[in-house]
Scaffold this active site. Structure first.
Site, PDB file in Angstrom:
ATOM      1  N   SER A 118       0.822  -1.214   0.000  1.00 38.42           N
ATOM      2  CA  SER A 118       0.000   0.000   0.000  1.00 38.42           C
ATOM      3  C   SER A 118       0.853   1.260   0.000  1.00 38.42           C
ATOM      4  O   SER A 118       2.030   1.251   0.374  1.00 38.42           O
ATOM      5  CB  SER A 118      -0.916   0.012   1.221  1.00 38.42           C
ATOM      6  OG  SER A 118      -1.798  -1.082   1.217  1.00 38.42           O
ATOM      7  N   GLN A 119       0.237   2.352  -0.405  1.00 40.41           N
ATOM      8  CA  GLN A 119       0.888   3.660  -0.388  1.00 40.41           C
ATOM      9  C   GLN A 119       1.280   4.005   1.043  1.00 40.41           C
ATOM     10  O   GLN A 119       0.449   3.957   1.950  1.00 40.41           O
ATOM     11  CB  GLN A 119      -0.082   4.694  -0.945  1.00 40.41           C
ATOM     12  CG  GLN A 119       0.523   6.038  -1.227  1.00 40.41           C
ATOM     13  CD  GLN A 119      -0.464   6.956  -1.939  1.00 40.41           C
ATOM     14  OE1 GLN A 119      -1.610   6.585  -2.190  1.00 40.41           O
ATOM     15  NE2 GLN A 119      -0.027   8.157  -2.255  1.00 40.41           N
TER      16      GLN A 119
END
Length: 375
Positions: free
Chosen positions: A90-91
């Site tokens: 994920s970011q």
């Protein structure tokens, strides 16, 4: 790992933490320390770009591109199945937001269950903050679990990494003070509520999960009761995987060609994340396709539902549809509620769980609401 690589990676992590702190995504000093110390590049030795090409630390022609990407605020696809992305890292800014929203406390023996091990990077951040024995992480993919366990060991962390269907939590090590999901859900699995610790205030067991396309944080209020609210902003994750995969068809059925009718939904609403949040709650797993103008705004759209309902919004503002129910009428009902209540964002919604009934509501438990369909 060479000394040069370790030093270069540490410097880039420090730069990323400074950037996340400056943007307000990472404000807790303890989490800042975790992001500075835990080496993301160990957990993401390769990823796939938008064309499906593998960008790897092990290939000379992609090594520099890989190194830059793993130290940027980017989500990276790390696993593909039959050509489709099935797992990602994920970011970091979203990870930071979620970890801070989890409201963990040091030194009080908190135990956290993570649903969706993925690369193992998030589990490492949790273990760095809380200690190895306080973190349990589960995933349903054997290859992911094996790889994550090896990378965690390489990075110096040893949380409980287990092959299990996250739908059922992990009762053997319950209760948990916090449960965090790194995958999208359509409703909260009852097992998660049952495995939460009892308590009051911030001591109450809490769940943080992406429901629809926003984060919901709920606390346990009874044996199978819980309540809480959605957080501002969006959160886009891959769906929770379990024994069988439900979702949109791999081949889109033909579009409807029947009588067109007017609709209250303008094409511009389809780009409104606040409206799309409500749609993601009442009609999960829709498959959208858009026509865009020169500014990137929708002018027309097609949408498919897993149950076979199909609708097409045309450039002239009319719609045609077919299937077992009127999909577009459901979207119109949601749009009327959305506009009548001043276009609310996710933070104005909440969730109440009472045994088998899960209800998303607007502004207050007695306000407009939608019962979630159990997947």
């Amino acid at each position: 790992m060479t000394t040069h690589l370790a030093e270069a990676a540490a410097a880039r992590r420090a730069e990323l933490v400074q950037s996340l702190a400056a943007s307000g995504d990472l404000t807790d000093p303890a989490w800042q320390a975790a992001f500075e110390r835990v080496p993301r590049h160990v957990f993401v030795p390769y990823f796939y770009d938008h064309t499906g090409r593998r960008i790897s630390a092990y290939e000379a022609e992609t090594r520099d591109q890989w190194f830059d990407a793993v130290h940027e605020d980017r989500a990276l696809v790390t696993h593909r199945t039959d050509g489709a992305a099935t797992s990602s890292s994920s970011q970091p800014s979203l990870m930071a937001t979620m970890l801070e929203a989890l409201r963990v406390e040091d030194g009080v023996g908190m135990k956290v269950l993570e649903i969706g091990t993925g690369t193992g990077y998030n589990a490492a951040l949790l273990a760095h903050r809380l200690g190895n024995g306080s973190v349990v992480t589960v995933d349903t993919e054997p290859d992911l679990v094996t790889a994550a366990r090896a990378r965690l060991t390489e990075a110096g962390y040893e949380p409980h990494v287990l092959l299990a269907d996250g739908t059922y939590g992990h009762p053997d090590l319950a209760p948990y003070h916090r449960i965090i999901a790194t995958c999208r859900i359509d409703s909260v699995p009852p097992a998660w509520v049952r495995q939460l610790a009892y308590g009051t205030g911030t001591d109450a067991g809490q769940i943080l999960a992406p429901l629809g396309n926003a984060l919901v944080r709920i606390h346990r209020t009874g044996p199978l009761q819980a309540e809480g609210r959605f957080l501002p902003g969006g959160a886009y994750f891959m769906p929770l995987r379990h024994g069988t995969t439900a979702g949109v068809p791999t081949r889109r059925p033909a579009l409807p060609t029947g009588q067109a009718r007017p609709t209250d939904i303008p094409a511009s609403a389809l780009a409104d994340n606040a409206y799309r949040f409500l749609v993601s709650v009442i009609e999960p797993h829709l498959d959208w396709q858009y026509d865009l103008d020169d500014t990137g705004k929708p002018t027309a759209a097609r949408v498919w539902s897993p149950d076979g309902a199909i609708a097409a919004l045309h450039p002239d503002g009319t719609v045609t549809e077919t299937g077992p129910h009127s999909l577009w009428s459901r979207l119109e009902d949601a749009y009327r509620t959305f506009t009548e209540h001043e276009e609310p964002g996710p933070e104005r919604y909440g969730l109440t769980i009472d045994n088998d009934v899960q209800r998303v509501w607007l502004d207050a438990p007695g306000g407009p609401g939608w019962e979630l369909r159990r997947g």
